[in-house]
Scaffold this motif. Structure first.
Motif, short mmCIF file in Angstrom:
data_model
loop_
_atom_site.label_atom_id
_atom_site.label_comp_id
_atom_site.label_asym_id
_atom_site.label_seq_id
_atom_site.Cartn_x
_atom_site.Cartn_y
_atom_site.Cartn_z
N LYS A 74 0.84 -1.20 0.00
CA LYS A 74 0.00 0.00 0.00
C LYS A 74 0.88 1.25 0.00
O LYS A 74 0.58 2.23 0.64
CB LYS A 74 -0.93 -0.01 1.21
CG LYS A 74 -1.98 -1.10 1.13
CD LYS A 74 -2.91 -1.09 2.31
CE LYS A 74 -3.96 -2.17 2.20
NZ LYS A 74 -4.83 -2.25 3.38
N VAL A 75 1.99 1.15 -0.70
CA VAL A 75 2.87 2.32 -0.85
C VAL A 75 2.91 2.68 -2.33
O VAL A 75 2.64 1.83 -3.19
CB VAL A 75 4.31 2.02 -0.34
CG1 VAL A 75 4.31 1.77 1.15
CG2 VAL A 75 4.93 0.86 -1.09
N SER A 106 0.68 7.88 -6.13
CA SER A 106 0.52 8.12 -4.70
C SER A 106 -0.79 8.84 -4.40
O SER A 106 -1.51 8.51 -3.45
CB SER A 106 1.71 8.94 -4.19
OG SER A 106 1.65 9.09 -2.79
N ILE A 107 -1.12 9.84 -5.23
CA ILE A 107 -2.37 10.60 -5.04
C ILE A 107 -3.57 9.68 -5.21
O ILE A 107 -4.53 9.75 -4.44
CB ILE A 107 -2.42 11.81 -6.00
CG1 ILE A 107 -1.50 12.91 -5.44
CG2 ILE A 107 -3.85 12.35 -6.17
CD1 ILE A 107 -1.33 14.11 -6.31
N SER A 108 -3.53 8.80 -6.21
CA SER A 108 -4.67 7.89 -6.42
C SER A 108 -4.84 6.94 -5.24
O SER A 108 -5.96 6.62 -4.85
CB SER A 108 -4.51 7.11 -7.73
OG SER A 108 -3.42 6.23 -7.64
N ILE A 109 -3.72 6.50 -4.62
CA ILE A 109 -3.79 5.61 -3.45
C ILE A 109 -4.42 6.34 -2.26
O ILE A 109 -5.35 5.84 -1.62
CB ILE A 109 -2.38 5.09 -3.06
CG1 ILE A 109 -1.87 4.10 -4.10
CG2 ILE A 109 -2.39 4.42 -1.68
CD1 ILE A 109 -0.41 3.69 -3.91
N GLY A 250 8.03 5.57 -1.50
CA GLY A 250 7.87 5.27 -2.92
C GLY A 250 8.88 4.25 -3.43
O GLY A 250 10.03 4.23 -2.99
N ILE A 251 8.43 3.42 -4.36
CA ILE A 251 9.30 2.41 -4.98
C ILE A 251 9.13 2.50 -6.49
O ILE A 251 8.02 2.50 -7.00
CB ILE A 251 8.96 0.98 -4.50
CG1 ILE A 251 9.20 0.86 -3.00
CG2 ILE A 251 9.78 -0.06 -5.25
CD1 ILE A 251 8.78 -0.47 -2.41
#
Length: 443
Positions: A74-75, A106-109, A250-251
């Motif tokens: 969840k990253v 990231s924004i969508s998560i 972030g990856i």
């Protein structure tokens, strides 16, 4: 993501056979990220991620590991191909766009999480908007008894809308025109993206009237969801949290990194932009600030996992500075006959299970004898040895050839069981596998 290295490896074992070293290295890197986040600020800033370079032939599981990581974690996570990028000055994507892609992800998560957290409020907003259309408001000066009846009707209608009972009813809804179109072309410089966004806002203000649409209640629920999210979510806090997560967790999975390496054979003549791409990657992998339309993001603590087959080139063909940015090296093993058999039988939702499920739609039961599966693994391995080694991807080609006629004539086997035998496998494949020329073109 609070998973121990053993739990991460255990999860990956369900989908990727063998490659213990690669799984262990990635699991440790992910756990180290979690450990770092538990430390105080001063120490946290000092600990840099240990980037990973995975080396292995095509089809051995490099991409599959990254795909499963994306589902598990969840990253913010993105997979990009290094061969897509070009040096600044050449036509193509610039390397900074991968960081912008990460921010968008990231924004969508974070937005999805906030929508889930506010699901009840969003659902209530949608139901209320639809109910207002189905039950016109009372005229001013209505009696108390009329108001009570109206309230009961309103509550009953809300329940019917919520249960889906009214889904087929046609209503007219107004969609607010201030819901602007969002541009997410991450290849554009932030300044251009902002100009593009400004144009969309200008055009939306020119047409201020709400757009009226006649739709079913079912479709209205979907159309009003975006409006509900825009009204109920604080996008400033979503963006701030998304940037924080992209920076610290972030990856980026950088596939095909061998395609930007300059081998001795090429002598630098085949593509003058390759070394430039490597030099452009350096500051991003080492740590720099990248401007996005959502704000500036620092790449110091983003984890980079690079992967490549390195058939033509080798890791030492990368420029020394970039080699040093990937201190953890892991070599993935070539797939054996036993590994291919395990891929067919032990993985979650394996290819065999997929074919069984697909033909089950035709009311046909497809089963594979164990000897047949062994033969498929054996012949796939032999094809990999005699032709180009494409790893587990060979199984797709082999199975499609075996099952092509069965799948085409599935209607003839309705309500019956079809058993794939060892004899059928050899009948379909022996001639092709034994003939080098045929196997190069067919398998």
């Amino acid at each position: 993501m609070n998973m121990t290295p053993k739990e991460i490896v255990s999860y990956l074992d369900k989908y990727v056979i063998s490659q213990k070293n690669a799984k262990k290295t990635i699991a440790l890197a992910l756990r180290t990220r979690y450990r770092r986040m538990q430390l105080d600020d001063e120490m946290r800033q000092e600990i840099k991620p240990k980037n990973i370079l995975m080396i292995g032939s095509t089809g051995v599981g490099k991409t599959e590991i990254s795909r499963r990581l994306a589902k598990m974690m969840k990253v913010p996570f993105i997979k990009v191909e290094a061969s897509k990028y070009t040096e600044v000055g050449f036509v193509g994507r610039d390397v900074e766009s991968m960081i912008r892609d990460l921010v968008v992800n990231s924004i969508s998560i974070v937005k999805a999480e906030q929508e889930e957290k506010n699901r009840e409020k969003i659902e209530n907003y949608i139901i209320n908007r639809i109910t207002e259309k189905l039950v016109p408001p009372l005229p001013a000066g209505a009696s108390e008894s009329k108001k009570d009846d109206y309230q009961r009707l309103l509550e009953a209608t809300e329940k019917r809308v919520e249960s889906g009972e009214m889904d087929d009813k046609i209503i007219e809804i107004e969609l607010e025109s201030n819901t602007t179109i969002e541009f997410n072309d991450t290849n554009l410089p932030p300044e251009m993206a902002k100009v593009q966004e400004s144009f969309s806002k200008v055009f939306s203000t020119l047409n201020k009237e709400d757009k009226k649409k006649e739709v079913t209640v079912k479709d209205a629920k979907v159309l009003l969801r975006q409006e509900a999210s825009a009204k109920l979510l604080d996008m400033n806090s979503v963006t701030a949290e998304a940037l924080r997560r992209a920076e610290n967790g972030g990856i980026i999975f950088l596939d095909e990194i061998d395609k930007i390496a300059l081998s001795e054979k090429s002598q630098g003549r085949n593509d003058p932009s390759k070394e430039g791409v490597q030099r452009d990657l350096l500051p991003i992998v080492e740590g720099s600030s990248v401007s996005t339309k959502y704000g500036t993001i620092n790449t110091d603590h983003i984890l980079f996992i690079a992967a490549g087959a390195f058939h033509v080139s080798k890791p030492s063909d990368l420029i020394p500075e970039l080699q040093g940015r990937f201190p953890l090296r892991v070599e993935l093993e070539a797939l054996t006959e036993d590994t291919l058999y395990a891929i067919l039988t032990q993985t979650e939702n394996s290819l065999l299970k997929q074919y069984e499920a697909l033909l089950g739609v035709e009311d046909m039961k497809l089963t594979f004898e164990d000897d047949a599966v062994r033969a498929i693994a054996q012949l796939s391995h032999r094809a990999n040895e005699t032709a180009e080694d494409i790893g587990a991807r060979r199984l797709h080609t082999v199975l499609e050839r075996i099952l092509e006629d069965i799948s085409f004539n599935a209607d003839e086997y309705k309500g019956e069981e079809f058993v794939v035998t060892k004899e059928l496998v050899h009948e379909k494949l022996d001639e092709v596998v034994e003939d080098d020329d045929l196997s190069r073109y067919i398998l």
